[in-house]
Write a protein that holds these residues in place. Structure first.
Motif, PDB file in Angstrom:
ATOM      1  N   ASP A  87       0.846  -1.184   0.000  1.00 58.09           N
ATOM      2  CA  ASP A  87       0.000   0.000   0.000  1.00 58.09           C
ATOM      3  C   ASP A  87       0.891   1.247   0.000  1.00 58.09           C
ATOM      4  O   ASP A  87       1.944   1.273   0.647  1.00 58.09           O
ATOM      5  N   VAL A  88       0.446   2.259  -0.745  1.00 56.77           N
ATOM      6  CA  VAL A  88       1.246   3.482  -0.859  1.00 56.77           C
ATOM      7  C   VAL A  88       1.535   4.091   0.511  1.00 56.77           C
ATOM      8  O   VAL A  88       2.621   4.607   0.778  1.00 56.77           O
ATOM      9  N   ARG A  89       0.535   3.999   1.390  1.00 54.20           N
ATOM     10  CA  ARG A  89       0.718   4.598   2.713  1.00 54.20           C
ATOM     11  C   ARG A  89       1.834   3.907   3.483  1.00 54.20           C
ATOM     12  O   ARG A  89       2.630   4.537   4.158  1.00 54.20           O
ATOM     13  N   GLN A 141      -6.400  10.255   8.994  1.00 58.08           N
ATOM     14  CA  GLN A 141      -5.602   9.573   7.951  1.00 58.08           C
ATOM     15  C   GLN A 141      -4.138   9.983   8.022  1.00 58.08           C
ATOM     16  O   GLN A 141      -3.243   9.154   7.907  1.00 58.08           O
ATOM     17  N   LYS A 169       4.277   2.390   2.082  1.00 56.65           N
ATOM     18  CA  LYS A 169       5.531   2.771   1.425  1.00 56.65           C
ATOM     19  C   LYS A 169       6.034   4.083   1.998  1.00 56.65           C
ATOM     20  O   LYS A 169       7.221   4.254   2.264  1.00 56.65           O
ATOM     21  N   LYS A 170       5.116   5.011   2.168  1.00 56.97           N
ATOM     22  CA  LYS A 170       5.517   6.311   2.711  1.00 56.97           C
ATOM     23  C   LYS A 170       6.071   6.144   4.128  1.00 56.97           C
ATOM     24  O   LYS A 170       7.104   6.729   4.492  1.00 56.97           O
ATOM     25  N   ILE A 200      -4.900  17.994   0.003  1.00 57.20           N
ATOM     26  CA  ILE A 200      -5.381  17.138  -1.096  1.00 57.20           C
ATOM     27  C   ILE A 200      -6.444  16.146  -0.613  1.00 57.20           C
ATOM     28  O   ILE A 200      -6.792  15.203  -1.316  1.00 57.20           O
ATOM     29  N   GLY A 217      -6.659  14.569   2.717  1.00 58.05           N
ATOM     30  CA  GLY A 217      -6.418  13.666   3.843  1.00 58.05           C
ATOM     31  C   GLY A 217      -7.031  14.215   5.119  1.00 58.05           C
ATOM     32  O   GLY A 217      -6.871  15.400   5.418  1.00 58.05           O
ATOM     33  N   LEU A 238      -0.901  17.038   2.507  1.00 60.06           N
ATOM     34  CA  LEU A 238      -1.752  15.840   2.599  1.00 60.06           C
ATOM     35  C   LEU A 238      -3.187  16.222   2.964  1.00 60.06           C
ATOM     36  O   LEU A 238      -4.146  15.676   2.421  1.00 60.06           O
ATOM     37  N   ARG A 293       9.524   4.613   3.934  1.00 56.46           N
ATOM     38  CA  ARG A 293      10.555   5.516   3.418  1.00 56.46           C
ATOM     39  C   ARG A 293      10.835   6.657   4.384  1.00 56.46           C
ATOM     40  O   ARG A 293      11.968   7.114   4.501  1.00 56.46           O
ATOM     41  N   ASP A 294       9.810   7.125   5.080  1.00 55.91           N
ATOM     42  CA  ASP A 294      10.033   8.172   6.084  1.00 55.91           C
ATOM     43  C   ASP A 294      10.986   7.677   7.172  1.00 55.91           C
ATOM     44  O   ASP A 294      11.821   8.429   7.670  1.00 55.91           O
TER      45      ASP A 294
END
Lengths: 807, 236
Positions: free
Chosen positions: A2-4, A321, A6-7, A315, A317, A312, A10-11
């Motif tokens: 899931d992109v979340r 979230q 991934k974020k 856009i 969020g 976030l 990476r953070d």
């Protein structure tokens, strides 16, 4: 993925060093508390189970005239599960040339059919062949500690040196109560978890069969009835006591005492509970301190990403979230830390349990823990960072979108004109460092408090250690003599004159002692206590009262109770009167004060008053205090040997000789393991709190990236940047240290009293550790400088353009 | 034509150390669907404040702001965030892409957060939008690897990810060169031609001919409001 997620990943991986520090701190925190929890779970009821496996007696009656018929009648009483005659003999075990240890010899009727107060074969021959003796397994390490010859090694036995051949049959030299000496082969060792550990009590437990004991002591010896009841309620045991007393009286026996031991609780259970509670408390504190690391990590992340948070939300969020993105990272961090540290937690938890079992001489019975338990541990470890980060994450994620998008990181310097004035005369870099520390007051307070808490715990551990040593020293100072001789019989004037002729000692001091049986039933144990008669002009003893006054010469009513006495009668206060029976006389005592003294619960009164109420001879006594002449050029062991020979020549039976420094050893032996455990935990706490400071400084540096970049752009060298940040870190560290030093004494005093009372029923004599204060200052300064080194290194590696452009 | 965005007496003021500062005096404005509106004015004229009120990024101190007939000033934070995600696309001067996510992931995140686009369609939509703005080849790259113009195109694609009715762009070409600025302007015109309301703040007077309507602000007040063919205004 899931992109979340991934974020989130990476953070976290973007800040490897900081995440690694946080992970380390979190792992240490989890390790500390996890180990204690595992140890608690492993030990759980193990000590009690070890104890109850022995089927401990509910009633103990030292007596005379217990024959088989009377024993059968007692066994037939309603509510009696088992009863046995198990006499004990106060003997001594030779452990080298003229060196002895007290030996409690249990006389057992039938080793093959123990129904109460069971012992378990450990090594060697069981039951022991006639004429031989078994010893409790914890006696062997004690003998070794005391520098004596270790009797036969027991492979696999408790504390047995590995690889040493079994040498069952070694001869032991025993001094018996009647003064005679026998040589008995060692049959082996047994495990008797019903006894307090030998190493703590500084005595060895031995076991012989009745025929052997009778052969050694043709004059006979007293009986000791032990009874196991079906119902262990206090009222039931009192009823049983009365029923047993009636049978004894009917049968013409004479009971000296009726002891009601605490039902099914090991004599040192309270020690284990206290130690585990203390370790759990410290572990919890360390664990909570690691929350500061989480807070700082999250603050750095959010500080860096505040505009991203705004985006976030812009856009679409929601706050929840966006929060989930950061809390998810914390969950991941907690999960990784928990899984990494779990094997270590299990190992050290079992290690701690093993250490406790070594200390208290019992066996760890719980060898596996349910998977669910580990799952809960991991779950709690994973959730903890989420809980710790929740408040800052919510605060930062609730920042309105526009404010978040307009945020440029560093907080403006606060208007601390007072601080500016105070620091005006400092060198520029130091001035900047100190002022920067106050830039975000919340972080300053958090970092300083974290380090202060760690330092307080460190100082507490050091103070406790100092207090232990001080207690031993104070105890030594109370006793102005070198040897205490317990006599088998009361000494006659002629015998005293003989002893006075001993050339290497000052004139001896003779004390008397008897027993006082209180009419009021205590909350636990026996109502019978030692009554010690102290000469008014004693030089051997300097009483230290915690309350009240010492009875005057000739006082027949006033008594002073030792500190331990209060655990049997908790409500007792100075001025209270109570009835007791002394030497067949009913007397009324008045409590004059409380005496702080290491050792068994006892009452103390004036020797003249004691003689008056007991009608004892003026020169007789049971305890002799001997002081070596200053000019005598011989060691204490040597003098002890010569003194014993002197007694032997006079035919005076000695039941024990103890050096006054023995108290120091007893205290140290009680607490050696605890001292090591405390030291380790305290150091870990200090480390976690220093990591807290490091992450706090790191957050501060990250926020000021642009500012530090500007400094470098206008000519500041990396060393200057390090001095500014280092000054900030050291300033925070010194503030924390100062707070810690101020708090450490009251905190240590309270914990010291609680811990001493909990472990040895004796509040330690408090001492502040000067070494601890100096050491903690040095450690705090070094750790503060190290805490600054990492972030500064990172910022100095950044090119100036990047730093200046940093947002 | 129905009003897509409507401001009635909407204003915004701030308390500062120097006293009360009126960033935007009460204004009555309506923007229709399909309009590409340029908002012109010098720094501090209230352009960004006006856009912030429309996008719900900031709260009005007074008056009412309605988007597609819904009063966003009456919405709570969560409701407003959800509404903004579905109906308003925001484009920033500094792009504000998530630095740790790839270009495609930036679009995907916007869709994941809002949940309006069915899950199975999100990757396809992401590819289509990136292809439309000619940045599809960069889909696997991190934003830092792209030029400013490319990043802004990705940012516009992200603003369109949830198919909003209103696009709000604050100085979207302020950080771009002339050629890239022209491309971006074209993209906004395309969005308007699809029936969206596009509000673009700019201080660059040379771009005014790209807009259907131009609103000029000065010191927090509307100085003029005119359609593209109003030569006088454009030349003012």
């Amino acid at each position: 993925m899931d992109v979340r997620w991934k974020k989130i990943w990476r953070d976290l991986t973007l800040r490897k060093a900081r995440v690694a520090i946080t992970l380390l701190g979190l792992a240490i925190g989890l390790w500390g508390i996890g180990s204690v929890i595992v140890a608690q779970r492993v030990l759980g009821d193990d000590l009690t189970t070890n104890f109850t496996r022995t089927v401990p007696p509910h009633l103990v009656v030292p007596m005379r005239g217990l024959d088989n018929g009377m024993l059968e009648r007692i066994k037939a009483l309603d509510g009696v599960v088992a009863a046995e005659n198990r006499p004990i003999l106060g003997a001594r075990l030779a452990i080298g040339a003229e060196r002895h240890l007290p030996l409690i010899l249990f006389v057992v009727d039938d080793f093959a059919a123990l129904d109460v107060a069971k012992v378990f074969p450990d090594y060697g021959t069981y039951p022991p062949p006639p004429g031989s003796v078994l010893i409790e397994r914890d006696g062997r390490p004690l003998i070794r500690i005391m520098g004596g010859n270790v009797p036969s090694a027991a492979p696999g036995g408790h504390g047995a040196p590995q690889g040493e051949p079994a040498a069952r049959g070694d001869d032991l030299q025993l001094s018996l109560p009647d003064g005679s000496t026998v040589i008995a082969p060692l049959a082996g060792t047994v495990f008797d978890p019903g006894q307090a550990p030998s190493r703590m009590e500084m005595m060895v437990y031995g076991y012989v069969d009745r025929a052997t004991a009778s052969g050694w002591l043709p004059g006979g010896f007293g009986d000791r009835l032990i009874v196991r009841a079906r119902d262990d309620g206090f009222e039931s045991r009192l009823a049983l006591r009365d029923a047993v007393a009636a049978v004894i009286a009917d049968g013409g026996g004479e009971a000296f005492d009726f002891i009601l031991p605490a039902p099914d609780e090991h004599p040192h259970q309270f020690q284990m509970n206290t130690i585990l509670t203390l370790l759990l408390g410290m572990g919890t504190l360390g664990f909570l301190l690691s929350a500061v690391l989480i807070t700082n990590l999250v603050t750095v992340m959010l500080t860096n990403q505040i505009r991203e948070i705004g985006t976030l939300k812009a856009i679409g969020g929601s706050v929840a979230q966006v929060m989930a993105l950061y809390l998810g990272g914390m969950l991941l961090l907690g999960l990784v830390a928990s899984l990494l540290v779990l094997p270590l937690v299990v190992r050290s938890g079992y290690g701690l349990a093993w250490g406790m079992s070594m200390m208290l001489n019992f066996e760890v019975l719980t060898t596996t823990l349910p998977i669910g338990f580990y799952a809960i541990l991991v779950g709690l470890g994973a959730l903890f960072p989420v809980v710790a980060a929740f408040v800052p994450v919510r605060r930062w994620c609730s920042v309105p979108v526009r404010a978040a998008l307009d945020n440029h990181g560093a907080a403006p310097p606060m208007d601390h004109s007072a601080i500016a004035r105070l620091t005006a005369s400092l060198p520029l870099t130091l001035r900047l460092g100190v002022r920067n520390a106050f830039r975000v007051p919340r972080r300053f307070v958090l970092s300083a408090l974290t380090l202060a808490v760690g330092t307080v715990v460190f100082l507490f551990a050091m103070n406790l250690r100092a207090s232990l040593l001080n207690t031993a020293e104070v105890e030594d100072e109370r006793w102005n003599h070198d040897l205490t001789v317990r006599l088998a019989e009361r000494m006659t004037p002629a015998e005293l004159a003989w002893i006075e002729g001993f050339p290497w000692a000052e004139p001896v001091e003779l004390w008397d002692a008897g027993a006082a049986e209180l009419l009021e039933t205590p909350v636990h144990g026996s109502a019978r206590f030692g009554l010690v008669a102290v000469p008014a002009d004693t030089r051997a003893f300097v009483p230290k009262l915690t309350a009240g006054t010492w009875p005057g010469a000739g006082d027949t009513v006033g008594v002073v109770a030792s500190h331990r006495f209060t655990s049997h009668y908790p409500g007792l206060a100075v001025g209270d009167r109570f009835e007791a029976e002394v030497a067949g006389q009913q007397v009324t005592f008045e409590l004059r004060g409380f005496l702080k003294l290491f050792g068994a619960a006892a009452l103390y009164m004036d020797a003249e008053g004691f003689r008056e109420i007991t009608g004892a001879d003026g020169v007789a006594g049971r305890m002799l205090y001997v002081t070596r002449k200053p000019e005598a050029e011989l060691g204490l062991f040597e003098m002890q040997g010569l003194l014993e020979s002197h007694f032997e020549l006079a035919g005076i039976g000695v039941s024990g000789v103890m050096m006054s420094q023995m108290a120091t050893r007893i205290i140290r032996n009680h607490l050696l393991v605890i001292e090591v455990m405390l030291g380790v935990v305290a150091f870990l706490m200090l480390l976690v709190s220093a990591l807290g400071l490091a992450t706090g400084i790191s957050a501060s540096v990250v926020e000021r990236t642009r500012e530090l970049g500007v400094l470098r752009a206008i000519g500041a060298r990396p060393g200057a940047v390090y001095r500014i940040v280092g000054a900030e870190a050291v300033f925070v560290g010194l503030c924390a240290w100062l707070v810690a030093v101020l708090l450490a004494t009251p905190v240590s005093r309270r914990l010291n009293d609680w811990f001493g009372t909990g472990v040895v029923e004796y509040p330690f004599d408090y001492a502040t550790s000067l070494l601890g204060i100096i050491l903690s200052l040095a450690v705090v300064v070094v750790l503060s400088l190290l805490a600054a080194a990492g972030p500064v290194r990172a910022i100095n590696r950044q090119v100036v353009r990047e730093a200046v452009a940093y947002e | 034509m129905s009003a897509s965005v409507e401001l009635a007496g909407a204003c915004r003021s701030y308390e500062t150390a120097a006293g009360r500062f009126e960033a935007l005096c009460p204004v009555d404005l309506r923007f229709d669907a399909g309009q590409c509106v340029g908002i012109l004015g010098p720094s501090g004229s209230g352009k960004s404040t006006l856009l912030n009120l429309v996008s719900g990024i900031d709260r009005a101190s007074g008056g009412r702001v309605a988007v597609e007939g819904r009063d966003i000033t009456a919405m709570g934070e969560s409701e407003l965030a959800a509404f903004r995600g579905e109906r308003i696309g925001v484009v920033f001067q500094f792009f504000q892409l998530i630095a740790t996510l790839t270009v495609a992931e930036n679009l995907r995140l916007a869709m994941d957060l809002v949940g309006r686009i069915p899950r199975r369609d999100r990757d396809r939509r992401s590819r289509e939008l990136l292809a439309r703005f000619d940045v599809e080849r960069h889909r696997g790259k991190l934003p830092a690897a792209l030029s400013g113009g490319e990043q802004q195109r990705v940012a516009i694609a992200r603003a369109l990810a949830n198919d909003p009715a209103v696009i709000v762009a604050d100085e979207p070409t302020g950080n771009l060169d002339g050629a890239n600025g022209a491309v971006v302007d074209g993209l906004f015109s395309d969005c308007a031609s699809e029936g969206r309301t596009v509000l673009v703040a700019t201080h660059d007077r040379s771009r005014l001919d790209r807009f259907d309507r131009v609103l000029q602000l000065e010191e927090g007040s509307v100085r003029s409001d005119s359609a593209r063919d109003d030569t006088a205004l454009v030349e003012a």
